[in-house]
Design an enzyme around this catalytic site. Structure first.
Site, PDB file in Angstrom:
ATOM      1  N   HIS A  54       0.713  -1.193   0.003  1.00 11.88           N
ATOM      2  CA  HIS A  54       0.119  -0.116  -0.031  1.00 11.88           C
ATOM      3  C   HIS A  54       0.947   1.350   0.060  1.00 11.88           C
ATOM      4  O   HIS A  54       0.297   2.384  -0.507  1.00 11.88           O
ATOM      5  CB  HIS A  54      -1.004  -0.025   1.170  1.00 11.88           C
ATOM      6  CG  HIS A  54      -1.995   1.014   1.398  1.00 11.88           C
ATOM      7  ND1 HIS A  54      -3.123   1.275   0.571  1.00 11.88           N
ATOM      8  CD2 HIS A  54      -1.821   2.349   1.953  1.00 11.88           C
ATOM      9  CE1 HIS A  54      -3.644   2.393   0.641  1.00 11.88           C
ATOM     10  NE2 HIS A  54      -2.758   3.049   1.779  1.00 11.88           N
ATOM     11  N   HIS A 105      -9.785   2.995   0.454  1.00 14.44           N
ATOM     12  CA  HIS A 105      -9.853   2.397   1.685  1.00 14.44           C
ATOM     13  C   HIS A 105     -10.719   1.132   1.735  1.00 14.44           C
ATOM     14  O   HIS A 105     -11.676   1.067   2.559  1.00 14.44           O
ATOM     15  CB  HIS A 105     -10.459   3.450   2.800  1.00 14.44           C
ATOM     16  CG  HIS A 105      -9.731   3.588   3.795  1.00 14.44           C
ATOM     17  ND1 HIS A 105     -10.284   3.881   5.267  1.00 14.44           N
ATOM     18  CD2 HIS A 105      -8.178   3.747   4.046  1.00 14.44           C
ATOM     19  CE1 HIS A 105      -9.213   3.831   5.787  1.00 14.44           C
ATOM     20  NE2 HIS A 105      -8.124   3.896   5.494  1.00 14.44           N
TER      21      HIS A 105
END
Length: 746
Positions: A54, A105
């Site tokens: 990420h 998210h």
């Protein structure tokens, strides 16, 4: 016992949980080589979160670098900040700049839907704030499993409530987005969040720690145990069939604290007391300290025990990994420190001087006088692993593309066409989404010009001149599954077209690239092709990619999501009072179809809803036609009384949405195959209306821009009539269109 730099040197063979933190054996070995010793537990925590998929983009950056080949200029001027910053910043004229970005998210929102979605909004808002801009609007592209699935009914209400609850409390209008349903998103919903901010050119701020002796100030909320590992680890793992492979705490948001943080930060900018700034999002303090130091003079010293805590039992490594929300880090000149702290106190925002900028080239962190971190900051923030993952076109791709939807049984009578139109209108992907959007405040701040269900969101930037911007997000994952190169281009084309229909000039792109596991060569092929397609399309359209986000490991077990390269396009509007609305507004106007319709049904909503089919080739991409159409719309403001792009559901669904917008019916006549005319999803098309006396001007304008133009009917009445085929009353149509989400979600 505290694990310090000294003990790490003395005890080189100490067992460390590097694998549990997501590091590979060769990555752990590389850390030891960089440091010339084993890492301390605090250093290991920093490297594990910063080298996660990420944060480091280790599987994707070899493909993302091609976006740098696109000229960093827009139709208005040069970009003021681009890829590599918290968000891209664009000159939009009159001394104004706009910054925008879309991020994901996804995994936290599956684990804890409300807080996962809420903190996704909070994080993207802080990215925009960190550029020196006032956030002015948000958007939320969402993807879910089947509407009737139990897990969809678990995650969807929480996600929508989280997006709305956080954004509404911040006082930011939600001006658009999407809600798409497909079986591949079951167990792996996508929650992408976009924010737009406005600033004057001179207000631009960058994330760097320069100026030896400058102070490092942490301000905002206290650091807690929520989100330890958070999105940085969670978003770097595949979910197994039973749930997340890792379940670190999801961040907990406090939008009221964020609102104070926004106003406090803007006042700090106005006072000129900020030399550098970074928000604390993924990887928390590990990210902020290493990135600021790496982008500045290369050194920083921090006293970690000065960090205000909500939980006094947190260990140093936990403090460094925590992704607690509503926090910022600023670099402040010593002479400005008192003024900085006074402004924070005025807004009741806690601020603590925790360190200083140095010229040592090292990031050094102490805990109660003991050294727990001593690393080259660039090795943490920017020099993480780079993977050249193997990728290959999957063997089944040929068979998938050969299975064309054009061969499927299709309606043959007017009554069957009517039934098909209604079935599509009430389908989860095409139905009325006001169950979702009514939970969002779309008009707070008083500058919203267009919002859902318009083609794009539009906000006014300047109240005197009416300068504004328009934004759209789009992606058809089915098209990307059939051909990821063309699918990414079609996502860009639709966003580009949506912005253009309102009269805006498209300027730039931000993207959120959502894909399955990068360890699967077929997924990496999809990703590589989508990046290549997006780059080539931006080159042809002459608009840059300003930045974005990559979200990988979006799959449950062996089931990857549809490749979903969400593309956001931002455009500029010289005068928002002169824009073209979506939907038929008055009776007695002529209805015209722009663009060329081909028999393109593969990947369509019709094939998906009626046949549960996915196969064939997506619609043809014609970027030159998209450019001509956009130029037509820019010149057509004031002439056109409405405009609506054609995309999912084709002309049929565009007519449904147009007649229902203001309750004005229409009668249309279609040449050739009525089914293809209604349900083909050919690109570079739109439906528009004009007053009858303006028909010649319309024809002349279309001819001058090389846009195919066909008169198909007129507005009026209380039904949608397709001559020679069927008619359906607006009341029945509205009932079918609006009932779907409330019937399932309550």
């Amino acid at each position: 016992m505290l694990d310090t730099v000294a003990t790490a040197a003395e005890d080189p063979h100490h067992d460390q949980p590097w694998s549990e933190l997501g590091l590979k054996p060769d990555e752990y070995q590389r850390i030891r080589e960089i440091l010339g010793r084993r890492p301390t537990s605090s250093e290991l925590a920093m490297y594990s979160v910063m080298w996660s998929e990420h944060c480091s983009y280790k599987s994707s950056k070899v493909h993302l670098k091609q976006f740098g080949e696109i000229p960093q200029e827009t139709p208005v001027g040069k970009m003021l900040a681009g890829i590599g910053e918290n968000a891209g910043v664009l000159d939009i004229g009159q001394g104004y700049a706009v910054t925008f970005k879309v991020e994901s998210h996804n995994h936290p929102s599956y684990v804890e839907p409300y807080q996962g979605a809420a903190t996704g909004v909070g994080g993207i808002v802080r990215d925009i704030l960190a550029m020196g801009a006032r956030p002015v609007a948000v958007m939320d592209p969402l993807r879910f499993g089947p509407l009737d699935a139990a897990d969809t009914q678990r995650v969807l209400p929480g996600i929508v409530a989280g997006v709305g609850g956080y954004g509404n409390c911040l006082g930011l209008p939600n001006i658009g987005g999407e809600a798409v349903f497909d079986p591949t998103y079951l167990g792996n919903p996508l929650v992408n969040a976009l924010c737009v901010g406005v600033l004057r050119h001179e207000d631009l701020h960058l994330a760097k720690a320069s100026g030896t002796g400058n102070r490092v100030v942490l301000y905002g909320a206290r650091t807690g145990g929520d989100g330890i590992g958070g999105v940085s680890v969670l978003a770097s793992e595949t979910f197994d069939e039973g749930g997340p492979a890792k379940r670190p705490s999801v961040q907990v948001g406090d939008p009221f604290m964020e609102k104070l943080l926004i106003e406090c930060t803007l006042e700090l900018f106005a006072a000129g007391v900020v030399a550098g700034i970074q928000d604390l999002g993924g990887a928390g303090l590990s990210c902020a300290t290493s990135e600021l130091a790496s982008a500045g003079d290369g050194g920083m010293h921090v006293e970690l025990d000065l960090v205000p805590l909500r939980d006094s039992t947190l260990a140093p490594e936990e403090i460094l990994m925590s992704e607690s929300q509503e926090r910022m880090m600023a670099v402040v000149e010593p002479g400005d420190l008192e003024a900085f702290l006074e402004i924070c106190a005025k807004w009741d925002v806690e601020a603590v001087d925790i360190g200083e900028v140095t010229d040592t080239g090292r990031l050094v962190i102490d805990w109660h006088g003991e050294r727990v971190v001593d690393v080259p900051p660039r090795s943490v923030a920017h020099d993480g692993p780079t993977y050249h993952r193997p990728f290959a076109r999957p063997d089944e791709q040929d068979a998938l593309q050969a299975d064309r939807a054009e061969r499927l049984p299709r309606p043959a009578t007017g009554e069957e066409l009517r039934e098909t139109l209604l079935r599509l209108a009430g389908s989860p992907n095409l139905c009325d989404k006001s169950w979702i959007t009514d939970q969002y405040d779309r008009y707070v701040r008083g500058n919203t010009v267009l919002s859902q269900p318009s083609d794009s969101g539009m906000v006014r930037v300047d109240e005197q001149t009416n300068l504004g911007v328009s934004v759209s997000t789009d992606c058809n994952g089915r098209f990307a599954r059939l051909d990821p190169y063309a699918g990414a281009q079609l996502a860009l084309a639709e966003s580009y077209r949506n912005v253009a229909t309102g009269g805006a000039r498209p300027l730039a792109v931000s993207d959120c690239l959502n894909f399955g596991s990068p360890e699967d060569p077929a997924v990496m092929w999809q990703f590589a092709e989508a990046c290549r397609g997006l780059k080539d399309a931006c080159l042809e359209l002459g608009i840059p990619v300003t930045g974005g986000n990559v979200s990988l490991y979006n799959q449950t077990g062996e089931t990857a999501i549809l490749p979903t390269p969400v593309v956001a396009v931002l455009g500029v509007v010289d005068d928002v009072t002169k824009r073209t609305p979506t939907g038929f507004r008055a009776e007695g106007e002529e209805v015209w179809l722009l663009g060329e319709t081909r028999e393109e049904l593969s990947g369509s909503e019709w094939a998906h809803v009626v046949h549960g089919h996915l196969g064939g080739m997506p619609p043809q991409v014609d970027l030159a036609a998209e450019q001509r159409l956009a130029a037509f719309f820019a010149e057509g403001v004031g002439l056109l009384t409405s405009a609506h792009d054609l995309s999912d559901g084709g002309l049929g669904h565009a007519l449904v949405e147009s007649v229902l917008r203001d309750g004005v019916g229409a009668t249309v006549s279609l040449d050739g195959d009525a089914f293809v005319a209604l349900f083909s999803e050919s690109a570079a098309r739109a439906v528009v209306t004009v007053s009858p006396e303006d028909a010649e001007r319309l024809a002349s304008l279309a001819q001058s821009h090389g846009v195919p133009l066909t008169r198909i009917g007129a507005t009026g009445g209380d039904a949608l009539v397709v001559e020679g085929q069927f008619e359906v009353g607006l009341e029945e149509l509205r009932q079918v269109w609006t009932v779907t989400l409330p019937a399932v979600l309550g």
